[in-house]
Every structure is written in C-alpha cells, then in structure tokens.
Scaffold this active site. Structure first.
Site, mmCIF file in Angstrom:
data_model
loop_
_atom_site.group_PDB
_atom_site.id
_atom_site.type_symbol
_atom_site.label_atom_id
_atom_site.label_comp_id
_atom_site.label_asym_id
_atom_site.label_seq_id
_atom_site.Cartn_x
_atom_site.Cartn_y
_atom_site.Cartn_z
ATOM 1 N N GLY A 46 -0.421 2.023 0.869
ATOM 2 C CA GLY A 46 0.126 0.683 0.733
ATOM 3 C C GLY A 46 1.221 0.442 1.757
ATOM 4 O O GLY A 46 1.846 1.390 2.242
ATOM 5 N N GLN A 51 8.488 -3.413 5.666
ATOM 6 C CA GLN A 51 8.395 -2.082 6.276
ATOM 7 C C GLN A 51 8.022 -2.132 7.752
ATOM 8 O O GLN A 51 8.184 -1.147 8.461
ATOM 9 C CB GLN A 51 7.373 -1.210 5.522
ATOM 10 C CG GLN A 51 7.808 -0.870 4.098
ATOM 11 C CD GLN A 51 6.766 -0.009 3.418
ATOM 12 O OE1 GLN A 51 5.826 -0.514 2.840
ATOM 13 N NE2 GLN A 51 6.936 1.300 3.507
ATOM 14 N N CYS A 88 6.403 7.099 -0.010
ATOM 15 C CA CYS A 88 6.513 5.811 0.682
ATOM 16 C C CYS A 88 6.530 6.077 2.179
ATOM 17 O O CYS A 88 7.201 7.003 2.629
ATOM 18 C CB CYS A 88 7.809 5.123 0.248
ATOM 19 S SG CYS A 88 8.118 3.561 1.072
ATOM 20 N N LEU A 89 5.808 5.269 2.935
ATOM 21 C CA LEU A 89 5.758 5.479 4.390
ATOM 22 C C LEU A 89 7.132 5.320 5.040
ATOM 23 O O LEU A 89 7.357 5.818 6.141
ATOM 24 C CB LEU A 89 4.757 4.508 5.027
ATOM 25 C CG LEU A 89 3.276 4.783 4.715
ATOM 26 C CD1 LEU A 89 2.389 3.698 5.320
ATOM 27 C CD2 LEU A 89 2.851 6.158 5.210
ATOM 28 N N HIS A 130 4.933 -0.759 -6.697
ATOM 29 C CA HIS A 130 5.715 -0.213 -5.576
ATOM 30 C C HIS A 130 5.804 -1.226 -4.430
ATOM 31 O O HIS A 130 6.888 -1.472 -3.893
ATOM 32 C CB HIS A 130 5.039 1.093 -5.116
ATOM 33 C CG HIS A 130 5.674 1.758 -3.931
ATOM 34 N ND1 HIS A 130 6.176 3.041 -3.988
ATOM 35 C CD2 HIS A 130 5.861 1.342 -2.647
ATOM 36 C CE1 HIS A 130 6.671 3.363 -2.790
ATOM 37 N NE2 HIS A 130 6.476 2.365 -1.966
ATOM 38 N N GLU A 131 4.668 -1.832 -4.096
ATOM 39 C CA GLU A 131 4.652 -2.743 -2.939
ATOM 40 C C GLU A 131 5.342 -4.069 -3.254
ATOM 41 O O GLU A 131 6.031 -4.615 -2.392
ATOM 42 C CB GLU A 131 3.224 -2.970 -2.439
ATOM 43 C CG GLU A 131 2.478 -1.715 -1.995
ATOM 44 C CD GLU A 131 3.240 -0.827 -1.007
ATOM 45 O OE1 GLU A 131 4.053 -1.347 -0.224
ATOM 46 O OE2 GLU A 131 3.023 0.397 -1.030
ATOM 47 N N HIS A 134 9.022 -3.688 -2.881
ATOM 48 C CA HIS A 134 9.490 -3.766 -1.489
ATOM 49 C C HIS A 134 9.902 -5.186 -1.115
ATOM 50 O O HIS A 134 10.835 -5.387 -0.340
ATOM 51 C CB HIS A 134 8.377 -3.331 -0.520
ATOM 52 C CG HIS A 134 8.364 -1.868 -0.200
ATOM 53 N ND1 HIS A 134 9.397 -1.228 0.442
ATOM 54 C CD2 HIS A 134 7.431 -0.916 -0.412
ATOM 55 C CE1 HIS A 134 9.092 0.057 0.608
ATOM 56 N NE2 HIS A 134 7.904 0.272 0.093
HETATM 57 NI NI NI Z 1 6.846 2.058 0.005
#
Ligand code: NI
Length: 148
Positions: A46, A51, A88-89, A130-131, A134
């Site tokens: 995701g 991000q 998380c990226l 989670h997304e 963000h």
């Molecule tokens: Ni994330």
C-alpha cells in the site's frame, strides 16, 4: 509512469493532513499510475499520496489480489479487533504490532469518479486503515503496542 521518491521517517510531510481531491484530472491519473508503479517497485502492499510528497487523498493498495485505487477514501465501518504485525514503506526495515479492526469498509471514488465501496478482512482491513491514516498524518509507528 514514473517511480517517485518515497518520503521516510521524520519527513514533515508525513505528518500533514491531505486535502480532498476536487477534480480527477490528468494530474491525479498520473499520480495514481506513478503511485502503483512506486509501490510495486518497493514491494509494498500500500502507498498513500503524502508518502510521495503529495497532500491529496489518494491511496493505492495491492495485497496480492490486484490493484485497488482509492480517491477520497473514508472508513465507514469497522468490526472486531486484532493485533497485526505491520510495516510501512516510509519506515524501511521496521515492523511493529498494531491493534486494528478485523474488518473494515471504505467508501471512495475510483479514477472514473464513480463511488465505490471496498470491504475486507485481515490484511486488507489493515491496509485500508493504515493507508487512510496516512491521509490524516497518522503513522502506524504512533500505534505500535509491541515493537519488534
Ligand atoms: Ni504506511
């Protein structure tokens, strides 16, 4: 399509709130395409627009069942509670346990501007929560119960 730079760790943009997408124009379509390419390149499940440095409510998710694109997503229903191991990226090499709903339902727009409802359990429920977090400047590391 292009791979965009993923903002990491204490980059301030990750803490800012994203704005609603008012019009799904060429820029938004390109953003969706680039975000998917960036997510796949980084082998993530995701990615949210902040991000990649864009404060707009745009999310891509693929937990292995195909690409999901969400514009202006809102979590409209959750059920249950479970501890999930999350990553998380924007926090490379880290993982942590977070309490998340077992089921989540999200309302959003697709790239054609049509209203869609995505619901999922387990990993998909976690990714949806989670997304969308963000987009509010909320990061999973804030919610970690037991760092690993
Ligand atoms: Ni994330």
């Amino acid at each position: 399509m292009a791979i965009r730079t993923i903002r990491i760790e204490d980059d301030e943009i990750l803490r800012k709130k994203s704005r609603d997408v008012k019009e799904i124009d060429e820029k938004i379509i390109t953003l969706l395409d680039d975000m998917a390419e960036t997510m796949y390149d980084a082998e993530g499940v995701g990615l949210a627009a902040p991000q990649v440095g864009i404060l707009k409510k745009v999310v891509v998710i693929d937990i292995g069942d195909g690409l999901i694109e969400l514009i202006n997503p809102v979590v409209i229903e959750t059920r249950g509670e479970k501890l999930f191991e999350e990553a998380c990226l924007s926090f490379p090499g880290q993982m942590g346990k977070v309490l998340r709903p077992e089921y989540a339902k999200v309302e959003a727009l697709n790239r054609d501007g049509e209203k869609i409802v995505i619901e999922g359990e387990g990993v998909l429920a976690v990714a949806l929560c989670h997304e969308t977090d963000h987009l509010d400047g909320v990061l999973y590391v804030d919610k970690v119960i037991d760092g690993a």
